[in-house]
Structure formats: structure tokens, C-alpha cells
Design an enzyme around this catalytic site. Structure first.
Site, mmCIF file in Angstrom:
data_model
loop_
_atom_site.group_PDB
_atom_site.id
_atom_site.type_symbol
_atom_site.label_atom_id
_atom_site.label_comp_id
_atom_site.label_asym_id
_atom_site.label_seq_id
_atom_site.Cartn_x
_atom_site.Cartn_y
_atom_site.Cartn_z
ATOM 1 N N ASP A 1 0.864 -1.175 0.000
ATOM 2 C CA ASP A 1 0.000 0.000 0.000
ATOM 3 C C ASP A 1 0.903 1.228 0.000
ATOM 4 O O ASP A 1 1.618 1.487 0.973
ATOM 5 C CB ASP A 1 -0.886 -0.016 1.245
ATOM 6 N N SER B 1 -2.965 13.865 -14.218
ATOM 7 C CA SER B 1 -4.136 13.818 -15.091
ATOM 8 C C SER B 1 -4.358 15.191 -15.710
ATOM 9 O O SER B 1 -4.000 16.216 -15.126
ATOM 10 C CB SER B 1 -5.363 13.408 -14.278
ATOM 11 N N TYR C 1 -9.393 14.345 -6.193
ATOM 12 C CA TYR C 1 -8.508 13.780 -7.218
ATOM 13 C C TYR C 1 -7.743 14.892 -7.928
ATOM 14 O O TYR C 1 -6.514 14.818 -8.087
ATOM 15 C CB TYR C 1 -9.341 12.978 -8.206
ATOM 16 N N ALA D 1 -7.165 17.960 -6.908
ATOM 17 C CA ALA D 1 -6.255 18.636 -5.983
ATOM 18 C C ALA D 1 -4.992 17.825 -5.764
ATOM 19 O O ALA D 1 -3.874 18.363 -5.746
ATOM 20 C CB ALA D 1 -6.960 18.884 -4.646
ATOM 21 N N LYS E 1 -3.684 15.485 -7.793
ATOM 22 C CA LYS E 1 -2.886 15.424 -9.011
ATOM 23 C C LYS E 1 -2.201 16.759 -9.301
ATOM 24 O O LYS E 1 -1.067 16.801 -9.792
ATOM 25 C CB LYS E 1 -3.765 15.023 -10.198
#
Length: 289
Positions: free
Chosen positions: A82, A160, A173, A175, A177
Site C-alpha cells: 500500500d 491527469s 482527485y 487537488a 494530481k
């Protein structure tokens, strides 16, 4: 999540296989490579001559991927880890050193995405998505940095195009990336003397595995939002671009015409860009949901 290096025990570092290709003699870790873009990037690295450490959290899926690579004749080991847990990342890096004796390339690809509006999200879901995207890159890099410094290696954060201008239903997501872009820039300045390459790739819409899931507002896995097929690149196409980015040691690569358009709009016409997003949110709501 427990960690395990799959395959036969390796009591001493093994020589990296000889062969032909741009990455011959190099060793790479690709996080989140049990499936999707990570798997195809690892496959492309192996085909280009690298030895690769595969990684994921699903032991069964990771082992299935590893076995497929071994049947193809690739030099791989795998490590269940993880990447939001630093101790697990230390063991992931140790797997590379134990198996192959060095580390040249780190690609931080593992992350969690979402389909949820900010006002509806539970705080712990926002944190889970954000942490996977930020600490999921910070922790593997922190563990790997001493080895990458020795080889003057390469680090690539997978981001992204949605990080370039934000996207409704993707707050955590986007923020996370976007944070990676600033992290890469800062590390280039701080660690310029090491010769390590720090780059970021902004991936556009890509074909997904059929079982690909993202989190909803309550943290439950749901199907990813609809994307027209004509807008999507294959995973293999994206992997090839990522390898070219690493080979050329580029600072930033934006994949797809849409991604490059977003950069132009965000830089020169930000209000028009926001108007377009707001208009599509109203008229093409399914695109975001």
C-alpha cells in the site's frame, strides 16, 4: 496490508538481463502496476529491456500479472504494498534492491479516483482519495531517493489533465494530481545537484479495464464516468508516451489534444475555459457523473 515478494526467494542481487532496448540495464518500480496503465507501462519497460518491480494491493491480481510477464520472458518480481504506508514503500524499494541490486526509474502511478461532488463527500473519502494521489507518490519517492541518487535516475509522477484546470465531481482527485506538479517542480530545484530527473505526465482519457472502479461520495466503488470511445487512447499508447517522456527526461508531458487545449485555455483564456466547463456540466451532466 501485508507485503510479499512473489516468486522464488532471491538471496542476492541478480544481474539485470542483457538485451536490446532503450532501458537495457535499468531497474524500474511502477506502482499500481497490477492492472491498467501501470501494467502496460511496466510491460513496455520490460519490452525495452528493463527489469521491473510490479506493485499493487490485490495479491491475486498482482500475481496473475506477474505470471503473465514471466511467461513472456520478462525480468520481474512483484511486491504487494500500500503506497500510502511508508513502511510498505520501504519494503517495496527493498524488493527492487534485493532482486536486482539497483534502482534507476520510479513511476508513481497508483492512485484512487472519484465520482463525487465536494458538498456530498464524506471527509474521510476526500482524505482517502487525496492521500492516495499525494502520499502515494511522496512515500515511494522518499524511500527510493537514496538509490535513485546513486544512479542519477528518473522519477515520473502520473497525473491527469483534470489537474490542469479542475473538473466537477473530482475535487480531491484534481487537488492531489495538481499537487504533484508543484512537487515535481520543487524537487527539481531542491535536488538539481543530484542529477535525478523529476517529471510529470498528465494523462488524458484512457481506455480502462472492465472492472475499473472509482469512489462515490460515501466511499463505495462505482463505475467510472462515461467517456466517448473516440476521446480515449489505449493503455499501450499511453505507456509508450510515458516511456518516451522518461527516455527524454522531460519535465512535463501532457497527453492528448484535449489536454493541450486545456493548458492553452487555462493559461490565456481562463474565464472562457470555466464557461465551457460550466456549460458542459449543465448540458452533459453524465460526462461528470
Amino acid at each position: 496490508m501485508s507485503d510479499n515478494i512473489s516468486g522464488q526467494p532471491l538471496p542476492a542481487a541478480q544481474p539485470v538481463p542483457a538485451g536490446q532496448g532503450a532501458f537495457v540495464g535499468q531497474v524500474a518500480i511502477v506502482t499500481g502496476s497490477e492492472s491498467g496503465i501501470g501494467r502496460e507501462t511496466a510491460r513496455a519497460l520490460c519490452a525495452a529491456g528493463a527489469a521491473v518491480v510490479l506493485n499493487g494491493r490485490n495479491a491475486e491480481r498482482l500475481e496473475h500479472t506477474r505470471q503473465g510477464f514471466v511467461r513472456a520472458g520478462f525480468a520481474v518480481v512483484s511486491c504487494v504494498a500500500d503506497v500510502t504506508d511508508y513502511a510498505s514503500c520501504e519494503r517495496l524499494v527493498a524488493a527492487a534492491i534485493q532482486a536486482f541490486g539497483r534502482l534507476d526509474v520510479l513511476i508513481t502511478n497508483a492512485s484512487i479516483s472519484q465520482r463525487a461532488y465536494f458538498a456530498d463527500m464524506q471527509p474521510e473519502v476526500f482524505q482517502r482519495v487525496f492521500d492516495s494521489n499525494v502520499y502515494g507518490s511522496v512515500y515511494p519517492l522518499k524511500a527510493a531517493l537514496p538509490h535513485l541518487t546513486r544512479t542519477r535516475g528518473s522519477v515520473t509522477f502520473i497525473s491527469s489533465i483534470s489537474a490542469l484546470n479542475g473538473m466537477p465531481s473530482g475535487s480531491a482527485y484534481c487537488a492531489g494530481k495538481a499537487a504533484l506538479a508543484n512537487l515535481a517542480h520543487t524537487l527539481r530545484l531542491e535536488l538539481d545537484h543530484t542529477g535525478v530527473h523529476f517529471g510529470i505526465v498528465h494523462v488524458g482519457f484512457t481506455q480502462n479495464d472492465p472492472d475499473k472502479r472509482v469512489l462515490d461520495a460515501a466511499g463505495q466503488p462505482v463505475l467510472i464516468a462515461h467517456r466517448p470511445a473516440r476521446w480515449q487512447k489505449t493503455q499501450a499508447e499511453v505507456a509508450a508516451i510515458i516511456l518516451r517522456h522518461i527516455r527524454r527526461r522531460r519535465r512535463r508531458t501532457v497527453i492528448s489534444a484535449l489536454g493541450r487545449l486545456i493548458v492553452v485555455m487555462h493559461t490565456f483564456f481562463p474565464r472562457l475555459g470555466d464557461w465551457i466547463v460550466l456549460t458542459t456540466t449543465r448540458r452533459l451532466r453524465h460526462f461528470y457523473e
